[in-house]
Each structure stands twice: as structure tokens, then as C-alpha cells.
Enzyme design. Structure first.
Site, PDB file in Angstrom:
ATOM      1  N   GLU A 159       0.796  -0.992  -0.269  1.00 11.62           N
ATOM      2  CA  GLU A 159       0.274  -0.196   0.001  1.00 11.62           C
ATOM      3  C   GLU A 159       0.861   1.176   0.191  1.00 11.62           C
ATOM      4  O   GLU A 159       0.956   1.932   0.483  1.00 11.62           O
ATOM      5  CB  GLU A 159      -1.138   0.000   1.374  1.00 11.62           C
ATOM      6  N   PRO A 160       1.414   1.503  -1.118  1.00  8.87           N
ATOM      7  CA  PRO A 160       1.849   2.585  -1.066  1.00  8.87           C
ATOM      8  C   PRO A 160       1.588   3.981  -1.534  1.00  8.87           C
ATOM      9  O   PRO A 160       0.814   4.273  -2.421  1.00  8.87           O
ATOM     10  CB  PRO A 160       3.235   2.146  -2.195  1.00  8.87           C
ATOM     11  N   GLY A 161       2.052   4.909  -0.579  1.00 10.29           N
ATOM     12  CA  GLY A 161       1.407   6.021  -0.910  1.00 10.29           C
ATOM     13  C   GLY A 161       3.072   7.271  -1.501  1.00 10.29           C
ATOM     14  O   GLY A 161       2.918   7.860  -2.176  1.00 10.29           O
ATOM     15  N   ARG A 213       2.649  19.727   6.245  1.00 11.39           N
ATOM     16  CA  ARG A 213       3.505  18.492   7.024  1.00 11.39           C
ATOM     17  C   ARG A 213       4.549  19.691   7.864  1.00 11.39           C
ATOM     18  O   ARG A 213       5.320  18.924   9.109  1.00 11.39           O
ATOM     19  CB  ARG A 213       4.400  18.213   5.639  1.00 11.39           C
ATOM     20  N   TYR A 226       4.618  18.129  11.105  1.00 11.82           N
ATOM     21  CA  TYR A 226       5.745  17.158  11.680  1.00 11.82           C
ATOM     22  C   TYR A 226       7.056  17.970  11.674  1.00 11.82           C
ATOM     23  O   TYR A 226       8.326  16.642  11.998  1.00 11.82           O
ATOM     24  CB  TYR A 226       6.129  16.116  10.615  1.00 11.82           C
ATOM     25  N   CYS A 264      -2.209  33.115  10.953  1.00 14.10           N
ATOM     26  CA  CYS A 264      -1.905  33.925  11.783  1.00 14.10           C
ATOM     27  C   CYS A 264      -1.855  32.155  12.559  1.00 14.10           C
ATOM     28  O   CYS A 264      -2.905  31.922  13.650  1.00 14.10           O
ATOM     29  CB  CYS A 264      -3.277  34.554  12.419  1.00 14.10           C
ATOM     30  N   GLU A 265      -0.454  31.843  13.104  1.00 14.03           N
ATOM     31  CA  GLU A 265      -0.060  30.491  14.142  1.00 14.03           C
ATOM     32  C   GLU A 265       1.632  30.859  14.024  1.00 14.03           C
ATOM     33  O   GLU A 265       1.935  30.501  12.287  1.00 14.03           O
ATOM     34  CB  GLU A 265      -0.693  29.472  13.091  1.00 14.03           C
TER      35      GLU A 265
HETATM   36  N1  LLP Z   1      -1.395   1.649   4.465  1.00 12.08           N
HETATM   37  C1  LLP Z   1      -1.812   2.283   5.448  1.00 12.08           C
HETATM   38  C2  LLP Z   1      -2.945   1.532   6.482  1.00 12.08           C
HETATM   39  C3  LLP Z   1      -1.752   3.879   6.417  1.00 12.08           C
HETATM   40  O1  LLP Z   1      -1.797   3.986   7.235  1.00 12.08           O
HETATM   41  C4  LLP Z   1       0.020   4.654   5.192  1.00 12.08           C
HETATM   42  C5  LLP Z   1       0.046   5.934   5.360  1.00 12.08           C
HETATM   43  C6  LLP Z   1       0.264   3.768   3.944  1.00 12.08           C
HETATM   44  C7  LLP Z   1      -0.562   2.996   3.453  1.00 12.08           C
HETATM   45  C8  LLP Z   1       1.096   4.821   3.797  1.00 12.08           C
HETATM   46  O2  LLP Z   1       2.051   5.110   3.608  1.00 12.08           O
HETATM   47  P1  LLP Z   1       3.095   6.012   2.436  1.00 12.08           P
HETATM   48  O3  LLP Z   1       3.845   4.513   2.079  1.00 12.08           O
HETATM   49  O4  LLP Z   1       2.407   7.122   1.907  1.00 12.08           O
HETATM   50  O5  LLP Z   1       4.688   6.354   3.997  1.00 12.08           O
HETATM   51  N2  LLP Z   1       1.171  12.558   6.604  1.00 12.08           N
HETATM   52  C9  LLP Z   1       2.636  12.135   6.753  1.00 12.08           C
HETATM   53  C10 LLP Z   1       2.036  10.322   6.755  1.00 12.08           C
HETATM   54  C11 LLP Z   1       0.866   9.937   7.298  1.00 12.08           C
HETATM   55  C12 LLP Z   1       1.098   8.432   6.537  1.00 12.08           C
HETATM   56  C13 LLP Z   1      -0.408   8.029   7.474  1.00 12.08           C
HETATM   57  N3  LLP Z   1      -0.532   6.496   7.090  1.00 12.08           N
HETATM   58  C14 LLP Z   1       3.411  12.628   6.376  1.00 12.08           C
HETATM   59  O6  LLP Z   1       3.227  14.141   5.241  1.00 12.08           O
HETATM   60  O7  LLP Z   1       4.280  13.013   6.776  1.00 12.08           O
END
Ligand code: LLP
Length: 404
Positions: free
Chosen positions: A268-270, A307, A311, A338-339
Site C-alpha cells: 500500500e505505497p503512497g 507537513r 511534523y 496567524c499561527e
Molecule cells: N497503508 C496504511 C494503512 C497507512 O496508514 C498508510 C499511511 C499507508 C498505507 C501509506 O503510507 P506511505 O507509503 O505513504 O508512507 N501525513 C504523514 C504520513 C501519514 C501516513 C499515514 N498512513 C506525512 O505527511 O508524512
């Protein structure tokens, strides 16, 4: 993205021309980079042909997801909205998995009606709810159970998900109980064990540990899972010369795991798919001189890119034109919100800037626009996609009249 004669270009299109045509702030994506990322990702794991489900949360733009679908990926969704986005982008239901700790009855209903591949449950209560809804529809629903492997992903604590204190998944003991429970159910069919230990992971060792845990648990459960969903989390390098994830070692560990198991692997890559395809182009509104450092006040703010505020993330920051003049003052790149956390980065020895200059923040394709908000009643930016010689608007800039 590169400088040609000191002018920053994205796929040979000058950033200044993009800003002139579409205004600022503008999110700009590169199709070429997207295609390359997907091809590399597939190559890294080609020996066992995994099902790659793009984590829609990282970028929810339907046009981007359409391109991702055409390049062969499925989707990982965490809400009814994301499921709708994935379906609208034409992703086949049998390539969609549904994760998340709090799926409502309405969401489960919708997912069952759409006949998606798997609902990955994260608690006993959720399994009972899925079972109840499946029964009421006279259906058998394929599910996964998310295991919390208690593995430290060695990433930021805010984006760590695989340790026992995190809310995600169930511990080993509960997992076995739920396997037994599911085995005896007439309305659910347990097909998958899923894990996801965190995001922006740059060290392969946590993945190795996670696989060891999964290996032991699958053996101990004495159950054949059709799928093992390893989640996403593969990190990218946000800064030059920073550590990179060793895909080779991750691949070797999975192959070792597959010697004892015949399941199909799901990813499940994002971020690794879309992180480096996007840039945020903004304009300097004012420069406020200060004693030790100057504030470079941009027209992009934390509502456009959360981000750094959320973070402490750092995105490479570049000028649209390179000059040879270096500023003696330190620069704080901030937005108009305003933060005090509405700050992108602090840079020393940046080139000397003037008002109206263009500033580009890099690698914002993942969790950039998807985390944006309307805080301070600020309309969300326009999104464009560069594909070959074409620039397509893939989301119009929000209009104030639609917000008010
Ligand atoms: N699968 C599940 C169940 C997840 O919770 C996530 C991300 C992914 C896959 C995808 O992860 P990736 O491959 O993108 O790392 N907003 C944060 C990242 C939060 C990730 C949440 N879950 C940021 O901007 O760094």
C-alpha cells in the site's frame, strides 16, 4: 526538475511560465516522474508480482489516480470518500483494500455493495460489525485482520503505527482469537493478514523485523492467508544525499518469507509513488526585515502544505531563478496564517530574494494537497499535471464564493 540557464524548469517548462499562467500558489505534478516511480517500484519486487494498492490518502486527486490506475495499480482507501475517489478514477473494486481503525456501518455497507477485494479489520468490534452487515445482506465478505507487530519503524513518532502503544491493528493474542472467530463465521471469510508499521521508513531493518513477526504468527496460527498485506511506508529522500531505503534488502526479506508461505503480497505505497512528483510554487508577498533574520512571507501557507507545521518536515526550497548573490541574513520562509507554526523552513546563505520572487517547495506530491485545509478561509490552490507537452488543470483553484 532542473535549472536550465539558471531558470528552474519542470519537465522543461519554466516555473515562471507556470506561475504566470495559473497564478500562485500552485501545485504542479510531473507525469514522467510518476511513471518512473511506478516502474521502479514494480521492478523492485517483480519476482513475486505483488498487488500494489496506491494509498489514496497521500494524494486524492482523481486525475492523478486515473494515471496511477492506467499504470496498473489498485488502491488502498481509508474512508467512504476515498473509496468513491478510487472508483471514480476507474480502479476495479477487486483491486481495492479498505484499511482504517474506525470504519462506520455506512462505510462497511458501501464497501460490501461495491464488492471490493478486502476490508482490513482492526478490532473484534469491527469484525462483528462487518459480520452483522454481511449477514443482513446474505453475503460472505472477504476480510483481513490488521496485526500490530509491535515493531519500531524508526521513523517520526507522529507517523509510526506499528508499536503496541499505537491505535492500529490488534496484538498477537487478539489476532489468534480473531482468526478462530473468523474461521467459525458464516458471513465473513478471512483472507488476509495486514500490517503497516509507519511512514517515511528509510531503514530496511524494521521491515525485516516485521516480516519475522508475521512469519511466526502465520505459522503459529496454522491458517492459510490468501494475502499478506505489508502496507506501505517506503521513505523517500527529501534532502540531497540523504539515506535511501534499501529496496534490495526489503525484497530479499520478502522472498525469504515467501519460501515458507504461498500468499500473494499486497503493498500500500503512497509517498514512494507520488512524493517526488509534486512541487508547490509560491510567490514572495513581502520581505520583513528583522534583526537577525528576515521573514520571507509567501503566498503559500500551512493550510496549503501542513507537513512542516505538523511534523517539522523539511522540504527542499528553491528559487525560480538562480542569481549569484547570497544573502547575508538568515531567511525564515513563512506563510500569512496567524499561527507561529506557519513556517516552512529556515535557511542560511540562501540567495538574496526580493518581493514577487517565486519560491518552489519540492517533493510535496504526497500528503501535500491531501492534507490541505481552508484554515483562515483560504481557498485551496490549483493543481496542474504536466504530461508530455501538455499542461492539464486537474483541480481548479477554489473560489471564495464556494467557501463562504
Ligand atoms: N497503508 C496504511 C494503512 C497507512 O496508514 C498508510 C499511511 C499507508 C498505507 C501509506 O503510507 P506511505 O507509503 O505513504 O508512507 N501525513 C504523514 C504520513 C501519514 C501516513 C499515514 N498512513 C506525512 O505527511 O508524512
Amino acid at each position: 526538475m532542473r535549472y536550465i540557464n539558471k531558470i528552474l524548469t519542470i519537465e522543461k517548462i519554466r516555473v515562471q511560465d507556470i506561475a504566470k499562467k495559473f497564478g500562485t500558489p500552485v501545485y504542479c505534478y510531473s507525469y514522467k516522474q510518476l511513471k518512473e516511480n511506478i516502474s521502479n517500484f514494480k521492478k523492485n519486487f517483480n519476482s513475486f508480482s505483488p498487488l500494489i494498492c496506491f494509498a489514496v490518502k497521500s494524494n486524492t486527486n482523481v486525475s492523478i489516480i486515473k494515471e496511477i490506475r492506467k499504470l496498473g495499480l489498485g488502491a488502498d482507501v481509508v474512508s467512504m470518500g476515498e473509496l468513491m475517489v478510487a472508483l471514480k478514477a476507474g480502479i476495479k473494486p477487486k483491486k481495492i483494500v479498505f484499511s482504517g481503525v474506525g470504519k462506520t456501518a455506512a462505510e462497511i455497507n458501501y464497501a460490501i455493495d461495491k464488492k471490493i477485494l478486502l476490508i482490513n479489520a482492526e478490532s473484534k468490534s469491527e469484525i462483528i460489525e462487518i459480520e452483522r452487515i454481511a449477514k443482513s445482506k446474505n453475503k460472505i465478505v472477504d476480510i483481513g485482520i490488521r496485526l500490530n507487530p509491535n515493531t519500531d519503524a524508526k521513523t517520526l513518532k507522529q507517523i509510526s503505527t506499528g508499536k503496541k502503544e499505537n491505535k492500529f491493528g490488534v496484538d498477537e493474542k487478539t489476532f489468534f482469537k480473531l482468526v478462530n472467530y473468523s474461521k467459525n463465521s458464516k458471513s465473513i471469510d478471512l483472507k488476509c493478514l495486514s500490517v503497516h508499521i509507519g511512514s517515511q521508513i528509510l531503514d530496511h531493518k524494521p521491515y525485516e523485523k516485521m516480516l519475522d513477526v508475521v512469519d511466526k504468527i502465520v505459522k503459529k496460527s496454522n491458517y492459510r492467508f490468501d494475502f499478506i498485506d505489508l502496507g506501505g511506508g517506503m521513505g523517500i529522500s527529501y534532502e540531497n544525499n540523504k539515506k535511501k531505503l534499501n529496496y534490495k534488502k526489503y525484497n530479499i526479506a520478502i522472498k525469504r518469507f515467501l519460501k515458507n508461505h504461498t500468499s500473494k503480497i499486497i503493498f500500500e505505497p503512497g509517498r514512494s509513488i507520488v512524493g517526488n512528483i509534486g512541487s508547490l510554487i509560491s510567490k514572495v508577498i513581502y520581505i520583513k526585515e528583522n534583526n537577525k533574520k528576515d521573514f520571507i512571507i509567501l503566498d503559500a501557507a500551512m493550510n496549503d502544505l501542513m507537513r512542516p507545521a505538523l511534523y517539522g518536515a523539511n522540504h527542499k526550497t528553491l528559487p525560480a531563478f538562480k542569481t549569484n548573490q547570497i544573502s547575508q541574513k538568515t531567511y525564515d520562509f513563512v506563510g500569512p496564517i496567524c499561527e507561529s507554526t506557519d513556517k516552512f523552513t529556515t535557511l542560511k546563505k540562501f540567495q538574496k530574494l526580493k518581493e514577487k520572487d517565486l519560491i518552489i517547495m519540492c517533493d510535496v506530491g504526497a500528503y501535500g494537497m491531501s492534507l490541505s485545509s481552508n484554515y483562515n478561509v483560504r481557498p485551496k490552490p490549483i493543481e496542474i499535471l504536466i504530461k508530455g507537452s501538455k499542461i492539464n488543470i486537474i483541480k481548479q483553484r477554489q473560489k471564495l464564493k464556494d467557501l463562504i
